[in-house]
Scaffold this active site. Structure first.
Site, PDB file in Angstrom:
ATOM      1  N   CYS A 124       0.812  -1.332   0.049  1.00 42.73           N
ATOM      2  CA  CYS A 124      -0.151  -0.011  -0.136  1.00 42.73           C
ATOM      3  C   CYS A 124       0.836   1.142   0.050  1.00 42.73           C
ATOM      4  CB  CYS A 124      -1.006   0.057   0.974  1.00 42.73           C
ATOM      5  SG  CYS A 124      -2.298   1.504   1.212  1.00 42.73           S
ATOM      6  N   HIS A 227      -3.480  -5.015   0.156  1.00 43.76           N
ATOM      7  CA  HIS A 227      -3.185  -5.404   1.362  1.00 43.76           C
ATOM      8  C   HIS A 227      -3.147  -6.904   1.497  1.00 43.76           C
ATOM      9  CE1 HIS A 227      -2.560  -1.787   3.725  1.00 43.76           C
ATOM     10  NE2 HIS A 227      -3.524  -1.200   2.815  1.00 43.76           N
ATOM     11  N   GLU A 229      -1.637  -8.973   3.567  1.00 44.37           N
ATOM     12  CA  GLU A 229      -1.405  -9.217   4.937  1.00 44.37           C
ATOM     13  C   GLU A 229      -2.895  -9.322   5.602  1.00 44.37           C
ATOM     14  OE1 GLU A 229      -1.839  -4.971   5.376  1.00 44.37           O
ATOM     15  OE2 GLU A 229      -0.898  -6.165   4.017  1.00 44.37           O
TER      16      GLU A 229
END
Length: 254
Positions: A124, A227, A229
């Site tokens: 990001c 994202h 994660e």
């Protein structure tokens, strides 16, 4: 003898305001904060690494011997990148800026991308920082400045893949994912405008926002606008983190 896992740094968010601590009920007026979402730690552990948090240093040069011991670096998400870093005047629709973090994250990115050529992954804000570190520019707001769609997925849970991404052929992401088409989440309003030196854009959203980059002539300098994660239940997104950890693992063998 137990095999050593790759040790990977994660850049922390920094906020000179005391709101983070005050809201959490553990702060005192006037404190600043270094912090990061646990998602980054959890997914790196899941991918086989040992995560280490990188705070805001008063003297980054003094910390470089420590950074040299790391096998890789993850540039995490966070506040907007200051437009002055890429020669633009901050517009009213630009978000909150943390100049101290900008300076350190750009310096760390250049250290891993150019000086040390060690594995680095941007997520990001991380893709924006890495592009700016290479001399590139950003849209300060995708909708107002670029005429793109709304890319902040506030209507969805963080792990939901709600839009498509088209991956370029013959790039690291194509090899990692094994396909040209994936679906991802997104939580951003800025993105790459002009690619920096030696930066190759390797993925695009359906409305043609740059979604990924890699640095040419580098073992592993990859960044994505989404994202991974946060997509903790996605075996597909774990492929990216495992590829990053595998690249960092080669540093342990050097």
């Amino acid at each position: 003898m137990r095999e050593r896992k790759p040790v990977i740094g994660i850049t922390c968010n920094f906020d000179y305001r005391d709101a983070v601590g005050m809201v959490s009920g553990m702060g005192i007026t006037g404190q600043d904060w270094d912090f990061v979402s646990g998602d980054y730690v959890y997914i790196l552990e899941k991918a086989g690494a040992i995560p280490v948090l990188i705070p805001q240093y008063g003297d980054l040069e003094a910390a470089k011997p420590f950074l040299d011991q790391l096998d890789g670096m993850l540039i995490s998400g966070g506040h907007d990148v200051g437009p002055e870093r890429y020669g633009a005047f901050p517009k009213g629709y630009c978000g909150t800026i943390m100049p101290m973090r900008d300076e350190q994250d750009i310096a760390i990115s250049r250290y891993f991308m150019v000086e040390k050529k060690k594995p680095i992954l941007g997520i990001c804000r991380g893709i924006q920082i890495m592009n700016v570190a290479c001399g590139g520019t950003l849209y300060q707001d995708l909708e107002k400045e670029g005429g793109f769609e709304h890319h902040f997925g506030d209507k969805y849970p963080r792990n939901v893949a709600w839009h498509g991404v088209k991956i370029a052929g013959d790039c690291k992401l194509e090899k990692i994912y094994g396909t040209w088409d994936i679906r991802v989440n997104s939580f951003h309003h800025q993105a790459i405008k002009d690619a920096g030196k030696n930066v190759r854009i390797t993925a695009w959203s359906e409305d043609q926002v740059a979604e990924a980059m890699e640095l040419e002539d580098h073992p592993f300098a990859v960044a994505v606008q989404w994202h991974p994660e946060m997509m903790y239940d996605s075996s597909e997104q774990l492929k990216l983190l495992r590829a990053f950890v595998e690249a960092a693992g080669k540093e342990t063998e050097a």
